[in-house]
Write an enzyme that holds these catalytic residues in place. Structure first.
Site, PDB file in Angstrom:
ATOM      1  N   LEU A   1      -1.947 -12.715  -5.257  1.00 56.96           N
ATOM      2  CA  LEU A   1      -0.655 -12.960  -5.916  1.00 56.96           C
ATOM      3  C   LEU A   1      -0.666 -12.378  -7.334  1.00 56.96           C
ATOM      4  O   LEU A   1       0.049 -12.836  -8.220  1.00 56.96           O
ATOM      5  CB  LEU A   1      -0.327 -14.462  -5.940  1.00 56.96           C
TER       6      LEU A   1
ATOM      7  N   HIS B   1       0.823  -1.219   0.000  1.00 58.35           N
ATOM      8  CA  HIS B   1       0.000   0.000   0.000  1.00 58.35           C
ATOM      9  C   HIS B   1       0.851   1.260   0.000  1.00 58.35           C
ATOM     10  O   HIS B   1       0.453   2.278   0.561  1.00 58.35           O
ATOM     11  CB  HIS B   1      -0.984  -0.015   1.172  1.00 58.35           C
TER      12      HIS B   1
ATOM     13  N   ASP C   1       2.185  -4.340  -9.323  1.00 56.32           N
ATOM     14  CA  ASP C   1       1.901  -5.692  -9.817  1.00 56.32           C
ATOM     15  C   ASP C   1       2.208  -5.832 -11.303  1.00 56.32           C
ATOM     16  O   ASP C   1       2.860  -6.791 -11.736  1.00 56.32           O
ATOM     17  CB  ASP C   1       0.428  -6.051  -9.566  1.00 56.32           C
TER      18      ASP C   1
ATOM     19  N   SER D   1     -10.526 -20.843 -20.661  1.00 59.70           N
ATOM     20  CA  SER D   1      -9.548 -21.213 -19.648  1.00 59.70           C
ATOM     21  C   SER D   1      -9.733 -22.684 -19.295  1.00 59.70           C
ATOM     22  O   SER D   1     -10.830 -23.227 -19.434  1.00 59.70           O
ATOM     23  CB  SER D   1      -9.749 -20.302 -18.434  1.00 59.70           C
TER      24      SER D   1
HETATM   25  C1  GLA Z   1      -2.613  -4.529  -4.992  1.00 62.50           C
HETATM   26  C2  GLA Z   1      -2.364  -3.431  -6.010  1.00 62.50           C
HETATM   27  C3  GLA Z   1      -0.928  -2.901  -5.949  1.00 62.50           C
HETATM   28  C4  GLA Z   1      -0.507  -2.580  -4.523  1.00 62.50           C
HETATM   29  C5  GLA Z   1      -0.873  -3.720  -3.572  1.00 62.50           C
HETATM   30  C6  GLA Z   1      -0.633  -3.368  -2.132  1.00 62.50           C
HETATM   31  O1  GLA Z   1      -1.890  -5.681  -5.317  1.00 62.50           O
HETATM   32  O2  GLA Z   1      -2.627  -3.876  -7.314  1.00 62.50           O
HETATM   33  O3  GLA Z   1      -0.803  -1.777  -6.792  1.00 62.50           O
HETATM   34  O4  GLA Z   1      -1.061  -1.366  -4.098  1.00 62.50           O
HETATM   35  O5  GLA Z   1      -2.232  -4.101  -3.703  1.00 62.50           O
HETATM   36  O6  GLA Z   1       0.702  -3.135  -1.935  1.00 62.50           O
END
Ligand code: GLA
Length: 389
Positions: free
Chosen positions: A128, A37, A175, A70
């Site tokens: 994940l 976050h 991510d 899928s």
């Molecule tokens: C999700 C979001 C990321 C990041 C995380 C927390 O995975 O996609 O951008 O903010 O939460 O770190």
């Protein structure tokens, strides 16, 4: 699933063809070692790309349609790229690839129609990054099949935009960046303010990274995530009245304590500034090979996420607390957005089996839910797979 089973499944879904017509792609999931976050607050994060991920089998079509299916979900989604593409509740997971194709088209990239079969080893919706994984994978394969060179960073940014504007989650860049830019054996020390990334060898010696899945639904995740982001913006606004800063991570504890009266907003801001410091410290400990100190940073981060940011859950706390009580576990924390999903721990390799049994027993006893465990390698970002003949 091996290559042959994937081909069989592809052909039973879409019809036969010569094997040469099929191409294979893989995108990894990600685990964030520390720094949650804070990507949307201009902070620095430390994710790794993992060997659990999604494989796609792809075949060109002669028209401008894209069919998506899928191996483990029943729905098939058909997209006509000549028509407008809009978010459609009924399309479920198909909205992620659809959003990417839509946004690629909007940049005037000439795409070609394809049939795609996805196969995931990544638990879906478990924190994940399954959504970033399918987004980046789809963007990468659509461009590669159309003979367009992929700029990985630009693709990550486009996929983040899809998530923000098409899906409606105000996520940061972590991510999508990790899935697109991962490197085998390395953690990404990513400054989300300027996207500078330093690759740090992820050497854990005798210790292994263990992923533990609470197997609880993350229903609140999207709405609460957006609320956290708003709360951080509020904190930034308050501090900006006294000192102009661009991101909340630049605030000092003194400013937070002095200027922010609302206890909730204050706690959120504190987490952001602490967490950013934990990441810097953890990166140094990792480089120095001090895994014990690295583990301490993980522990501290979890407490801050649980108490100040309030994004953990009873089940995540239970997994973390249970494994922390084990000798030879150096640290543990939730990873990703939270509200369920996964936690990680650094555990000595010789006791992994016993630890899993112990944690499983305790967790099941308290929750009646069976947890899942994964051990995985740290791998490269999205790529095409080539097999020997
Ligand atoms: C999700 C979001 C990321 C990041 C995380 C927390 O995975 O996609 O951008 O903010 O939460 O770190």
């Amino acid at each position: 699933m091996d290559k042959l089973s994937l081909i069989n499944k592809f052909e039973s879904t879409y019809g036969k063809s010569s094997d040469e017509a099929l191409r294979f792609f893989f995108a990894p999931g990600r685990v964030n070692l520390i720094g949650d976050h804070i990507d949307y607050n201009g902070g620095t994060v430390l994710p790794v790309a993992i060997s659990l991920g999604i494989t796609a089998v792809v075949r060109k079509r002669a028209d401008s349609k894209v069919r998506l299916s899928s191996t483990d979900l029943a729905t098939q989604v058909i997209i006509d790229m000549d028509k407008a593409m809009e978010y459609d509740e009924r399309a479920g997971w198909g909205n992620y690839p659809m959003g990417v194709i839509n946004f690629l088209k909007a940049t005037n990239i000439e795409l070609v129609g394809v049939d795609i079969l996805y196969h995931s080893t990544l638990p879906i919706g478990a924190g994940l990054s399954s959504s970033a994984c399918i987004e980046v994978l789809t963007g990468y394969l659509m461009m590669t099949i159309a003979n367009i060179e992929v700029d990985r960073l630009a693709l990550a940014l486009l996929c983040q935009e899809v998530e923000n504007k098409f899906i409606g989650v105000q996520c940061g860049i972590m991510d999508q960046f990790a899935v697109a830019m991962g490197k085998q054996g390395a953690a990404m020390y990513l400054d989300c303010n300027n996207l500078a990334c330093e690759y740090v060898p992820f050497n854990t010696g005798e210790y292994k990274l263990l992923i533990m899945n609470t197997n609880t639904p993350r229903e609140l995740a999207d709405s609460e995530y957006n609320t956290r982001k708003e709360e951080c913006l509020k904190a930034l606004e308050i501090i900006n009245k006294t000192r102009p800063i661009t991101h909340l991570c630049e605030a000092s504890f003194d400013e937070i304590n002095r200027l922010i009266a609302d206890p909730t907003i204050k706690s959120r801001a504190k987490h952001v500034v602490w967490e950013n410091q934990f990441v810097m410290e953890a990166k140094e400990e990792l480089e120095d090979g001090d895994l014990k100190a690295f583990g301490d940073c993980m522990d501290a981060s979890h407490l801050s996420l649980a108490h100040d940011y309030e994004v953990s859950s009873d089940e995540l706390d239970l997994l973390v607390d249970t494994i922390r009580a084990v000798d030879q576990c150096l640290g543990a924390r939730m990873t990703g957005a939270g509200f369920g999903g996964c936690a990680i721990a650094l555990v000595h390799k010789d006791i992994l089996k016993e630890v899993k049994e112990y944690v499983k027993g305790r967790y099941e006893h308290a929750t009646n839910i069976e947890p899942s465990f994964y051990e995985c390698e740290v791998v490269d970002g999205v790529k095409e797979l080539f097999f020997e003949k």
